[in-house]
Design a protein around this motif. Sequence first.
Motif, PDB file in Angstrom:
ATOM      1  N   SER C 186       0.840  -1.192   0.000  1.00  0.00           N
ATOM      2  CA  SER C 186       0.000   0.000   0.000  1.00  0.00           C
ATOM      3  C   SER C 186       0.881   1.251   0.000  1.00  0.00           C
ATOM      4  O   SER C 186       0.505   2.287  -0.564  1.00  0.00           O
ATOM      5  CB  SER C 186      -0.938  -0.081   1.202  1.00  0.00           C
ATOM      6  OG  SER C 186      -1.016   1.123   1.865  1.00  0.00           O
ATOM      7  N   GLU C 187       2.074   1.179   0.581  1.00  0.00           N
ATOM      8  CA  GLU C 187       2.996   2.329   0.549  1.00  0.00           C
ATOM      9  C   GLU C 187       3.392   2.628  -0.905  1.00  0.00           C
ATOM     10  O   GLU C 187       3.399   3.777  -1.334  1.00  0.00           O
ATOM     11  CB  GLU C 187       4.291   2.044   1.332  1.00  0.00           C
ATOM     12  CG  GLU C 187       4.160   2.069   2.835  1.00  0.00           C
ATOM     13  CD  GLU C 187       3.817   0.701   3.400  1.00  0.00           C
ATOM     14  OE1 GLU C 187       3.551  -0.241   2.605  1.00  0.00           O
ATOM     15  OE2 GLU C 187       3.809   0.553   4.637  1.00  0.00           O
TER      16      GLU C 187
ATOM     17  N   PRO D 128      10.067   2.401   1.856  1.00  0.00           N
ATOM     18  CA  PRO D 128       9.489   3.675   2.291  1.00  0.00           C
ATOM     19  C   PRO D 128       9.336   3.760   3.812  1.00  0.00           C
ATOM     20  O   PRO D 128       9.658   4.783   4.410  1.00  0.00           O
ATOM     21  CB  PRO D 128       8.123   3.702   1.586  1.00  0.00           C
ATOM     22  CG  PRO D 128       8.295   2.853   0.374  1.00  0.00           C
ATOM     23  CD  PRO D 128       9.291   1.793   0.755  1.00  0.00           C
ATOM     24  N   ASN D 129       8.858   2.689   4.436  1.00  0.00           N
ATOM     25  CA  ASN D 129       8.647   2.796   5.884  1.00  0.00           C
ATOM     26  C   ASN D 129       9.940   2.794   6.690  1.00  0.00           C
ATOM     27  O   ASN D 129       9.909   2.865   7.914  1.00  0.00           O
ATOM     28  CB  ASN D 129       7.656   1.732   6.385  1.00  0.00           C
ATOM     29  CG  ASN D 129       8.162   0.338   6.094  1.00  0.00           C
ATOM     30  OD1 ASN D 129       9.361   0.102   6.026  1.00  0.00           O
ATOM     31  ND2 ASN D 129       7.255  -0.590   5.909  1.00  0.00           N
ATOM     32  N   SER D 152      12.537  -0.644  -7.327  1.00  0.00           N
ATOM     33  CA  SER D 152      11.697  -0.696  -6.135  1.00  0.00           C
ATOM     34  C   SER D 152      12.376  -1.602  -5.126  1.00  0.00           C
ATOM     35  O   SER D 152      13.017  -2.564  -5.536  1.00  0.00           O
ATOM     36  CB  SER D 152      10.331  -1.311  -6.463  1.00  0.00           C
ATOM     37  OG  SER D 152       9.564  -0.424  -7.217  1.00  0.00           O
ATOM     38  N   PRO D 153      12.208  -1.388  -3.812  1.00  0.00           N
ATOM     39  CA  PRO D 153      11.460  -0.303  -3.185  1.00  0.00           C
ATOM     40  C   PRO D 153      12.297   0.950  -2.941  1.00  0.00           C
ATOM     41  O   PRO D 153      11.756   1.941  -2.473  1.00  0.00           O
ATOM     42  CB  PRO D 153      11.048  -0.922  -1.852  1.00  0.00           C
ATOM     43  CG  PRO D 153      12.165  -1.851  -1.515  1.00  0.00           C
ATOM     44  CD  PRO D 153      12.682  -2.378  -2.826  1.00  0.00           C
ATOM     45  N   SER D 154      13.602   0.930  -3.272  1.00  0.00           N
ATOM     46  CA  SER D 154      14.429   2.104  -3.028  1.00  0.00           C
ATOM     47  C   SER D 154      13.849   3.333  -3.724  1.00  0.00           C
ATOM     48  O   SER D 154      13.854   4.443  -3.178  1.00  0.00           O
ATOM     49  CB  SER D 154      15.844   1.826  -3.543  1.00  0.00           C
ATOM     50  OG  SER D 154      16.587   2.999  -3.664  1.00  0.00           O
ATOM     51  N   LEU D 160       9.494   9.294  -1.276  1.00  0.00           N
ATOM     52  CA  LEU D 160       8.886   9.664  -0.001  1.00  0.00           C
ATOM     53  C   LEU D 160       9.786  10.638   0.759  1.00  0.00           C
ATOM     54  O   LEU D 160       9.307  11.630   1.321  1.00  0.00           O
ATOM     55  CB  LEU D 160       8.610   8.406   0.830  1.00  0.00           C
ATOM     56  CG  LEU D 160       7.830   8.629   2.124  1.00  0.00           C
ATOM     57  CD1 LEU D 160       6.465   9.269   1.868  1.00  0.00           C
ATOM     58  CD2 LEU D 160       7.656   7.315   2.885  1.00  0.00           C
ATOM     59  N   ALA D 161      11.087  10.375   0.754  1.00  0.00           N
ATOM     60  CA  ALA D 161      12.022  11.288   1.419  1.00  0.00           C
ATOM     61  C   ALA D 161      11.919  12.676   0.799  1.00  0.00           C
ATOM     62  O   ALA D 161      11.943  13.698   1.501  1.00  0.00           O
ATOM     63  CB  ALA D 161      13.447  10.749   1.296  1.00  0.00           C
TER      64      ALA D 161
END
Lengths: 328, 328, 328, 328
Positions: C186-187, D128-129, D152-154, D160-161
């Motif tokens: 979901s992120e 992301p988290n 992904s996910p980097s 996000l950062a």
Amino acid sequence: MKHIQFDHQKPLDFIAIGRLCIDLNANEINRPMEETSTFTKYVGGSPANIAIGISRLGKKVGFVGKIANDQMGRFIHRYLEKNNIDTSGVVTDRTGAVTGLAFTEIKSPTDCSILMYRDNVADLKLEPNEVSEDYIKQAKCLLISGTALAKSPSREAVFLALEYARKHNVVVVFDLDYRPYTWTSSEETAIYYNLAAEKCDVIIGTREEFDMMEQFEHTKKDDDVTAGKWFRYHAKIVVIKHGQKGSIAYTKQGTKHQGGIFPARIVKTFGAGDSYAAGFIYGLMEGWDLDQCMEFGSAAAAIVISSHSCSDAMPTVEQVTDYIRKHR
Amino acid sequence: MKHIQFDHQKPLDFIAIGRLCIDLNANEINRPMEETSTFTKYVGGSPANIAIGISRLGKKVGFVGKIANDQMGRFIHRYLEKNNIDTSGVVTDRTGAVTGLAFTEIKSPTDCSILMYRDNVADLKLEPNEVSEDYIKQAKCLLISGTALAKSPSREAVFLALEYARKHNVVVVFDLDYRPYTWTSSEETAIYYNLAAEKCDVIIGTREEFDMMEQFEHTKKDDDVTAGKWFRYHAKIVVIKHGQKGSIAYTKQGTKHQGGIFPARIVKTFGAGDSYAAGFIYGLMEGWDLDQCMEFGSAAAAIVISSHSCSDAMPTVEQVTDYIRKHR
Amino acid sequence: MKHIQFDHQKPLDFIAIGRLCIDLNANEINRPMEETSTFTKYVGGSPANIAIGISRLGKKVGFVGKIANDQMGRFIHRYLEKNNIDTSGVVTDRTGAVTGLAFTEIKSPTDCSILMYRDNVADLKLEPNEVSEDYIKQAKCLLISGTALAKSPSREAVFLALEYARKHNVVVVFDLDYRPYTWTSSEETAIYYNLAAEKCDVIIGTREEFDMMEQFEHTKKDDDVTAGKWFRYHAKIVVIKHGQKGSIAYTKQGTKHQGGIFPARIVKTFGAGDSYAAGFIYGLMEGWDLDQCMEFGSAAAAIVISSHSCSDAMPTVEQVTDYIRKHR
Amino acid sequence: MKHIQFDHQKPLDFIAIGRLCIDLNANEINRPMEETSTFTKYVGGSPANIAIGISRLGKKVGFVGKIANDQMGRFIHRYLEKNNIDTSGVVTDRTGAVTGLAFTEIKSPTDCSILMYRDNVADLKLEPNEVSEDYIKQAKCLLISGTALAKSPSREAVFLALEYARKHNVVVVFDLDYRPYTWTSSEETAIYYNLAAEKCDVIIGTREEFDMMEQFEHTKKDDDVTAGKWFRYHAKIVVIKHGQKGSIAYTKQGTKHQGGIFPARIVKTFGAGDSYAAGFIYGLMEGWDLDQCMEFGSAAAAIVISSHSCSDAMPTVEQVTDYIRKHR
């Protein structure tokens, strides 16, 4: 009495199939890798080491394998050539695969570990159609190494090589060389190891490797039982290694041979198995009795573990003979 | 003289291992699928069809396989139960795999094709530790289907089942069932097919399938040569199918049996091989001579190709017997 | 006052980009899929449904997407053509991808579910270089659908189409259409949805979809706050749907419009959102005020949920107008 | 006049996000890697080098990234700590990823190449988290590096950062750092690079990197046009590097600054860009005018290319000042 028969008409003594990679050995030893700063580059990989070992002992040796299309791959190719190993069976990958790496860490002579790079490696990309029946049939002996069974298409290439060897009366030696990190599960490993071992003439492994292969059987882990199992297939000789306690070799004729180890000023334990295999197979090809083969293998192992490298430290016949004389 | 011996002490007659999937057969026939609008859902997959066929013929049947954790998986499970097939060896996937699908297109009785959905399918996720030795050993006969060898871990699960069967004197039938789309290459297929076939008692396939398996040999594609090869391993019976021209069965004892085909009002050609296999194996288990087994298989095939479905059209003994009487 | 301005010089009214797939709707309803036996095939996929809906309403419509090179792909292509949708932007996959499938299960009018086949689907293989700037710039309006952002290279193709649309003054509508099963997390979804939404003129989604997009913000989930956020980027209209409770539309100018739902004899709830979007966008293009757009969308939705299919049930202007007159 | 404003209340000067890896520099230089035998291990990766460079210049620096759970990962962690870099944002991978490697080959000062190991690397597994909003908001400046957008996910973690930085008034510098081998296609790269660059305050890259980003535009490749494009988004400063010919910096206010290069006794060209970026950003944070920032960056670059390593050779303020004085 000969335990195993090689076809002396064949022009090549020995072909190994499988892994060709690079060892990066920390130059600063007796400390964790976090504290080392330089590495020396050597050719590595169990079948590569054994092939180099047997070539140093004076046999005519060839290799079937796949190298990356980069500087590491070319370094390996040159090193094999320099060691008089025929590379006509060594193909170059064209898919962008890399050369497998093994960074070695020597914390103490008995506390060694390896940091492996095995993602997308060229050696596991060898394809069945890159294995030549005409090439395999020229050898007296073919060595297969368990790691090459870990992934497709290398796995299929090895099974095909095995088939060609059987068809043309080439003696097949299976060096179990089990490295869990390249496999999906221990069940998967056991299944393919057993399928391959059923077709081999000589099987060499540690007690732990044979235990892994017997995980679906409800027998107790016993050397006599293990050897007996393989003699019901095609094996003529089974060697079970017990580390510091030496090894035990069985023959289909029913003889049983205990082998010891030689004293050594140990630098690291890597390479002991490969040099043992090289010495032992050399002895078999010379037609020696098993006790002598085992002693020769053990002395070769003692020499290698006293050195910084594996491949580069493989001894000549003179060095091994000399070592035996001094330490017997 | 019996060509093959089943252990009549064993409680289950027959276990199949491998593919359980869904056929979606176009209801509107004799046109391309672009012009069809509705489909009927049936249980499908070659070993599923054979298991259902043998159960309909009155034998005690079980299945070892994996189904998706969804409505399609549960539909398959129910259908097997409804057909008196023991499902204690059928496990449910927990990884989000889907049920394999086969949309069938019937352009004309002789121009049929299949649109397959085989990505991430549950049947190929069967794991070695989901195959129970205790279960396999209860069967008189185990059927393995080539498609289950196409991918890990299903491939390993089948090799393990084969090992258990051999260990416990279960007759193994290998239905080649070669579907190129599930395989990486024809070389890969040939290598695993050969490894499996070496250990089987009965091998059934088309001439084309045997040709594929012989691609590394430089022999001419000849039925006598093919059969002879397998009798040097463990095979007792080899059946080579030639489509419309019928089939030929060989026994290790040296007999050779020609089988014809029955007239049929063909709706589609799918399912002919599976119903033939069911009928033929049924005959073997009844102890019939090979000519009778082949005739029974051919009649079962004629019945199925005259129907819209495969699994659902599998006939009873009475139906087959009746068909033979009418059309002989 | 116009909330949004379309460039009336452009020859095409509307282009949708994204998913083209197949719905297989169980013909037997009000029961679990385990108990159904036949399915009817329809073209499906949210942007496909919306495009068909807008074409039925009389607009000139095109599509940018990728179809499988099989019967299902050709069926989709024909159906679009039959519905007067320009397919010059629809390309055919050459990698062996399949057509996405959605098997629908209607247990009761309010308990419906979908079994999806989304592995290796053609629609997600659309590549950036298959999106033509010349084509996009011909449209007054471009619809992007969230699912097309789920995987590379389709995700990049959509971002590129969005860039072309912005450059050439094409109004962009973002239909959120969030399907968790196609996404890794979901992120991940929230990050790409936000990147896309920042560049869109009209955003349509459910409250739950907007909540997902706001997961990294510590605001309370409030329609006013949500709409306000997007007006600080490029949005002119934001529609937030609350299921049975109707929907609410906001404009950048600060107006707020409550929309209700129409009574319907519900067969299944699928397709409500797509027909709503088709009706609402049609209204926007006609220059209607928002209340009228919402009413038209709701009536279109009521018609579709009273039918067995989604795409095939998309109504004409007359049908919608009629429905409104009867049920207002 | 200040071209860019940093928030001096914030406790950390600078955070870099992205790649942390290992350089293995051949000790024997001026020859192909096939002929080298030993390597020295250094921390590497463009954002790591820049962070180390800025820390050496006396700023308070932090890092957000992911390291492998092995000796290489722990070596990186220790080296950052030893260089006074806050590692509270550095997480350890738990999936078995490895540390990225770059073997450098120095055939001549101007003929250098790199052999990369980038399969299954820890740095691209940052999620992301694992990016903390509380951490990002403490910095005056955030550096993002293009390579971290490759997978992904980097990729999502970086977006996000970037969002957090924008929200909390953290100046964002985008060092393009385009490495084709980590990307699927140049189209994919351009799409994500543009999405990121739109949100950045300072963009630094080579002419070739900007060309790649403009591949979907039909403009001529012109520095003025390039800079102008980004000033229509959020950029305040754009630096375009032309290798040996120096670089050119543009400001949103319309100024244009030409920068030269310093003479150097070049050992290898690696690391020039990273040390330039460190020096340039340092100057910006000190509030210098752009000409001075560029001179300082060029001098830092000249120092690094005269050394064997990149990270380990990053100079202090005194060393750079001294170098400028001697070579101006």
